[in-house]
Design a protein around this motif. Structure first.
Motif, PDB file in Angstrom:
ATOM      1  N   ASP A  37     -50.240   4.503  20.249  1.00  0.00           N
ATOM      2  CA  ASP A  37     -51.580   5.049  20.020  1.00  0.00           C
ATOM      3  C   ASP A  37     -51.568   6.578  20.024  1.00  0.00           C
ATOM      4  O   ASP A  37     -52.620   7.207  19.980  1.00  0.00           O
ATOM      5  CB  ASP A  37     -52.574   4.506  21.044  1.00  0.00           C
ATOM      6  CG  ASP A  37     -52.297   4.997  22.458  1.00  0.00           C
ATOM      7  OD1 ASP A  37     -51.277   5.682  22.685  1.00  0.00           O
ATOM      8  OD2 ASP A  37     -53.106   4.693  23.351  1.00  0.00           O
ATOM      9  N   GLY A  38     -50.378   7.178  20.093  1.00  0.00           N
ATOM     10  CA  GLY A  38     -50.259   8.635  20.064  1.00  0.00           C
ATOM     11  C   GLY A  38     -50.351   9.301  21.420  1.00  0.00           C
ATOM     12  O   GLY A  38     -50.277  10.525  21.511  1.00  0.00           O
ATOM     13  N   CYS A 130     -42.359   2.978  10.471  1.00  0.00           N
ATOM     14  CA  CYS A 130     -43.031   4.245  10.789  1.00  0.00           C
ATOM     15  C   CYS A 130     -44.492   4.143  10.370  1.00  0.00           C
ATOM     16  O   CYS A 130     -44.854   3.345   9.513  1.00  0.00           O
ATOM     17  CB  CYS A 130     -42.339   5.439  10.156  1.00  0.00           C
ATOM     18  SG  CYS A 130     -42.275   5.455   8.385  1.00  0.00           S
ATOM     19  N   ARG A 131     -45.284   4.958  11.012  1.00  0.00           N
ATOM     20  CA  ARG A 131     -46.698   4.981  10.673  1.00  0.00           C
ATOM     21  C   ARG A 131     -46.898   5.680   9.345  1.00  0.00           C
ATOM     22  O   ARG A 131     -46.189   6.626   9.013  1.00  0.00           O
ATOM     23  CB  ARG A 131     -47.503   5.691  11.762  1.00  0.00           C
ATOM     24  CG  ARG A 131     -47.697   4.789  12.952  1.00  0.00           C
ATOM     25  CD  ARG A 131     -48.466   5.383  14.074  1.00  0.00           C
ATOM     26  NE  ARG A 131     -49.760   5.908  13.707  1.00  0.00           N
ATOM     27  CZ  ARG A 131     -50.556   6.508  14.567  1.00  0.00           C
ATOM     28  NH1 ARG A 131     -50.189   6.651  15.823  1.00  0.00           N
ATOM     29  NH2 ARG A 131     -51.733   6.981  14.192  1.00  0.00           N
ATOM     30  N   GLU A 132     -47.868   5.188   8.602  1.00  0.00           N
ATOM     31  CA  GLU A 132     -48.219   5.828   7.346  1.00  0.00           C
ATOM     32  C   GLU A 132     -48.594   7.284   7.634  1.00  0.00           C
ATOM     33  O   GLU A 132     -49.354   7.564   8.561  1.00  0.00           O
ATOM     34  CB  GLU A 132     -49.395   5.094   6.708  1.00  0.00           C
ATOM     35  CG  GLU A 132     -49.734   5.586   5.327  1.00  0.00           C
ATOM     36  CD  GLU A 132     -50.850   4.767   4.713  1.00  0.00           C
ATOM     37  OE1 GLU A 132     -51.974   5.293   4.616  1.00  0.00           O
ATOM     38  OE2 GLU A 132     -50.588   3.600   4.364  1.00  0.00           O
ATOM     39  N   GLY A 133     -48.031   8.200   6.868  1.00  0.00           N
ATOM     40  CA  GLY A 133     -48.303   9.616   7.050  1.00  0.00           C
ATOM     41  C   GLY A 133     -47.216  10.363   7.800  1.00  0.00           C
ATOM     42  O   GLY A 133     -47.199  11.594   7.801  1.00  0.00           O
ATOM     43  N   ASP A 134     -46.294   9.649   8.434  1.00  0.00           N
ATOM     44  CA  ASP A 134     -45.207  10.299   9.168  1.00  0.00           C
ATOM     45  C   ASP A 134     -44.091  10.656   8.185  1.00  0.00           C
ATOM     46  O   ASP A 134     -43.059  10.006   8.100  1.00  0.00           O
ATOM     47  CB  ASP A 134     -44.697   9.384  10.278  1.00  0.00           C
ATOM     48  CG  ASP A 134     -43.680  10.051  11.186  1.00  0.00           C
ATOM     49  OD1 ASP A 134     -43.279  11.202  10.907  1.00  0.00           O
ATOM     50  OD2 ASP A 134     -43.276   9.412  12.175  1.00  0.00           O
ATOM     51  N   SER A 135     -44.334  11.716   7.421  1.00  0.00           N
ATOM     52  CA  SER A 135     -43.417  12.092   6.346  1.00  0.00           C
ATOM     53  C   SER A 135     -42.058  12.543   6.871  1.00  0.00           C
ATOM     54  O   SER A 135     -41.039  12.330   6.210  1.00  0.00           O
ATOM     55  CB  SER A 135     -44.031  13.174   5.462  1.00  0.00           C
ATOM     56  OG  SER A 135     -44.351  14.312   6.231  1.00  0.00           O
ATOM     57  N   ALA A 136     -41.999  13.134   8.050  1.00  0.00           N
ATOM     58  CA  ALA A 136     -40.713  13.563   8.603  1.00  0.00           C
ATOM     59  C   ALA A 136     -39.811  12.353   8.846  1.00  0.00           C
ATOM     60  O   ALA A 136     -38.626  12.367   8.497  1.00  0.00           O
ATOM     61  CB  ALA A 136     -40.921  14.350   9.891  1.00  0.00           C
ATOM     62  N   ALA A 137     -40.361  11.293   9.440  1.00  0.00           N
ATOM     63  CA  ALA A 137     -39.574  10.082   9.671  1.00  0.00           C
ATOM     64  C   ALA A 137     -39.162   9.451   8.351  1.00  0.00           C
ATOM     65  O   ALA A 137     -38.018   9.023   8.180  1.00  0.00           O
ATOM     66  CB  ALA A 137     -40.361   9.089  10.516  1.00  0.00           C
ATOM     67  N   GLU A 138     -40.090   9.393   7.407  1.00  0.00           N
ATOM     68  CA  GLU A 138     -39.750   8.796   6.115  1.00  0.00           C
ATOM     69  C   GLU A 138     -38.666   9.595   5.397  1.00  0.00           C
ATOM     70  O   GLU A 138     -37.810   8.999   4.732  1.00  0.00           O
ATOM     71  CB  GLU A 138     -40.994   8.651   5.241  1.00  0.00           C
ATOM     72  CG  GLU A 138     -41.867   7.515   5.727  1.00  0.00           C
ATOM     73  CD  GLU A 138     -42.849   7.025   4.694  1.00  0.00           C
ATOM     74  OE1 GLU A 138     -42.530   6.016   4.026  1.00  0.00           O
ATOM     75  OE2 GLU A 138     -43.919   7.644   4.566  1.00  0.00           O
ATOM     76  N   ALA A 153     -50.172  -3.792   8.993  1.00  0.00           N
ATOM     77  CA  ALA A 153     -50.975  -3.132  10.022  1.00  0.00           C
ATOM     78  C   ALA A 153     -50.347  -3.376  11.385  1.00  0.00           C
ATOM     79  O   ALA A 153     -49.849  -4.474  11.666  1.00  0.00           O
ATOM     80  CB  ALA A 153     -52.403  -3.673  10.007  1.00  0.00           C
ATOM     81  N   ASP A 154     -50.360  -2.347  12.224  1.00  0.00           N
ATOM     82  CA  ASP A 154     -49.889  -2.498  13.586  1.00  0.00           C
ATOM     83  C   ASP A 154     -50.730  -3.598  14.253  1.00  0.00           C
ATOM     84  O   ASP A 154     -51.964  -3.569  14.169  1.00  0.00           O
ATOM     85  CB  ASP A 154     -50.049  -1.177  14.341  1.00  0.00           C
ATOM     86  CG  ASP A 154     -49.581  -1.281  15.766  1.00  0.00           C
ATOM     87  OD1 ASP A 154     -50.378  -1.752  16.614  1.00  0.00           O
ATOM     88  OD2 ASP A 154     -48.437  -0.900  16.048  1.00  0.00           O
ATOM     89  N   PRO A 155     -50.093  -4.579  14.889  1.00  0.00           N
ATOM     90  CA  PRO A 155     -50.850  -5.704  15.438  1.00  0.00           C
ATOM     91  C   PRO A 155     -51.757  -5.334  16.610  1.00  0.00           C
ATOM     92  O   PRO A 155     -52.721  -6.039  16.881  1.00  0.00           O
ATOM     93  CB  PRO A 155     -49.766  -6.689  15.874  1.00  0.00           C
ATOM     94  CG  PRO A 155     -48.529  -5.880  16.017  1.00  0.00           C
ATOM     95  CD  PRO A 155     -48.650  -4.734  15.073  1.00  0.00           C
ATOM     96  N   VAL A 156     -51.497  -4.225  17.276  1.00  0.00           N
ATOM     97  CA  VAL A 156     -52.312  -3.819  18.416  1.00  0.00           C
ATOM     98  C   VAL A 156     -53.323  -2.749  18.021  1.00  0.00           C
ATOM     99  O   VAL A 156     -54.516  -2.880  18.246  1.00  0.00           O
ATOM    100  CB  VAL A 156     -51.425  -3.301  19.573  1.00  0.00           C
ATOM    101  CG1 VAL A 156     -52.274  -2.761  20.717  1.00  0.00           C
ATOM    102  CG2 VAL A 156     -50.491  -4.397  20.064  1.00  0.00           C
ATOM    103  N   HIS A 157     -52.833  -1.680  17.394  1.00  0.00           N
ATOM    104  CA  HIS A 157     -53.681  -0.518  17.117  1.00  0.00           C
ATOM    105  C   HIS A 157     -54.297  -0.536  15.720  1.00  0.00           C
ATOM    106  O   HIS A 157     -55.155   0.272  15.420  1.00  0.00           O
ATOM    107  CB  HIS A 157     -52.876   0.770  17.325  1.00  0.00           C
ATOM    108  CG  HIS A 157     -52.241   0.840  18.677  1.00  0.00           C
ATOM    109  ND1 HIS A 157     -52.968   1.018  19.830  1.00  0.00           N
ATOM    110  CD2 HIS A 157     -50.959   0.716  19.064  1.00  0.00           C
ATOM    111  CE1 HIS A 157     -52.151   1.016  20.861  1.00  0.00           C
ATOM    112  NE2 HIS A 157     -50.932   0.833  20.430  1.00  0.00           N
ATOM    113  N   ARG A 158     -53.819  -1.429  14.874  1.00  0.00           N
ATOM    114  CA  ARG A 158     -54.360  -1.670  13.529  1.00  0.00           C
ATOM    115  C   ARG A 158     -54.137  -0.538  12.531  1.00  0.00           C
ATOM    116  O   ARG A 158     -54.635  -0.592  11.426  1.00  0.00           O
ATOM    117  CB  ARG A 158     -55.866  -2.010  13.577  1.00  0.00           C
ATOM    118  CG  ARG A 158     -56.231  -3.171  14.474  1.00  0.00           C
ATOM    119  CD  ARG A 158     -55.506  -4.469  14.261  1.00  0.00           C
ATOM    120  NE  ARG A 158     -55.531  -4.941  12.883  1.00  0.00           N
ATOM    121  CZ  ARG A 158     -54.652  -5.812  12.387  1.00  0.00           C
ATOM    122  NH1 ARG A 158     -53.693  -6.288  13.125  1.00  0.00           N
ATOM    123  NH2 ARG A 158     -54.742  -6.193  11.141  1.00  0.00           N
TER     124      ARG A 158
END
Length: 173
Positions: A37-38, A130-138, A153-158
């Motif tokens: 969740d950051g 990786c989360r959508e938008g995490d361009s460094a990881a991608e 979708a993340d099953p907990v945080h969606r």
């Protein structure tokens, strides 16, 4: 004991002295922005994480390595393999302290972990989430030759996740 040397890094199992530096990495909101969740993690949560990392080594024969800078012995972060609860496949993961961003350490460590997975542990396929938008990881995943496999979708945080994958036949070592 499993150790991997790269030109600048040592990937190794966890030691007692790793708790404080990993806790400092995990306490940085910029580092944790794309994780769960950051929220930053405290010392107790980090201790639980390291315990879980070591248990996974015992159960799976692979896990997350502590990543140490060869020149100084400083803990850079972690990389390696984990099995997410919601996707039962070996997943490449990495997290580095902010002071180590932009120097190629993530790519170097992740490459060594991927090679370990496919060549040493004999896995046929490895994913990374990786989360959508995490361009460094991608960017790191693309350097490794991993391609987008699916979105979910993340099953907990969606929030939206992007799953990248590579199999042994695609790996260029």
């Amino acid at each position: 004991m499993t150790e991997i040397f790269t030109p600048r890094l040592l990937l190794r199992r966890w030691q007692e002295d790793d708790l404080t530096p990993l806790s400092e990495i995990n306490a940085d909101p910029a580092v944790m922005r794309w994780t769960d969740d950051g929220s930053p993690r405290d010392l107790d949560q980090t201790a639980e994480d390291i315990e879980r990392y070591e248990e996974e080594w015992d159960e799976e024969g692979f896990g997350l390595f502590a990543v140490e800078l060869l020149g100084t012995g400083e803990l850079v972060g972690f990389t390696g393999l984990t099995v997410p609860e919601f996707l039962p496949e070996a997943a490449l993961a990495f997290r580095l302290g902010r002071a180590f961003w932009g120097q190629g350490y993530a790519s170097e460590a992740a490459h060594a972990s991927l090679e370990f997975a496919l060549q040493d542990r004999g896995l046929e396929r490895v994913i990374s989430i990786c989360r959508e938008g995490d361009s460094a990881a991608e960017n790191v995943l693309h350097k490794l030759g991993m391609t987008l496999d699916r979105e979910l979708a993340d099953p907990v945080h969606r929030y939206p996740l992007r799953v990248h994958a590579i199999d042994l036949t695609e790996y260029q070592g």
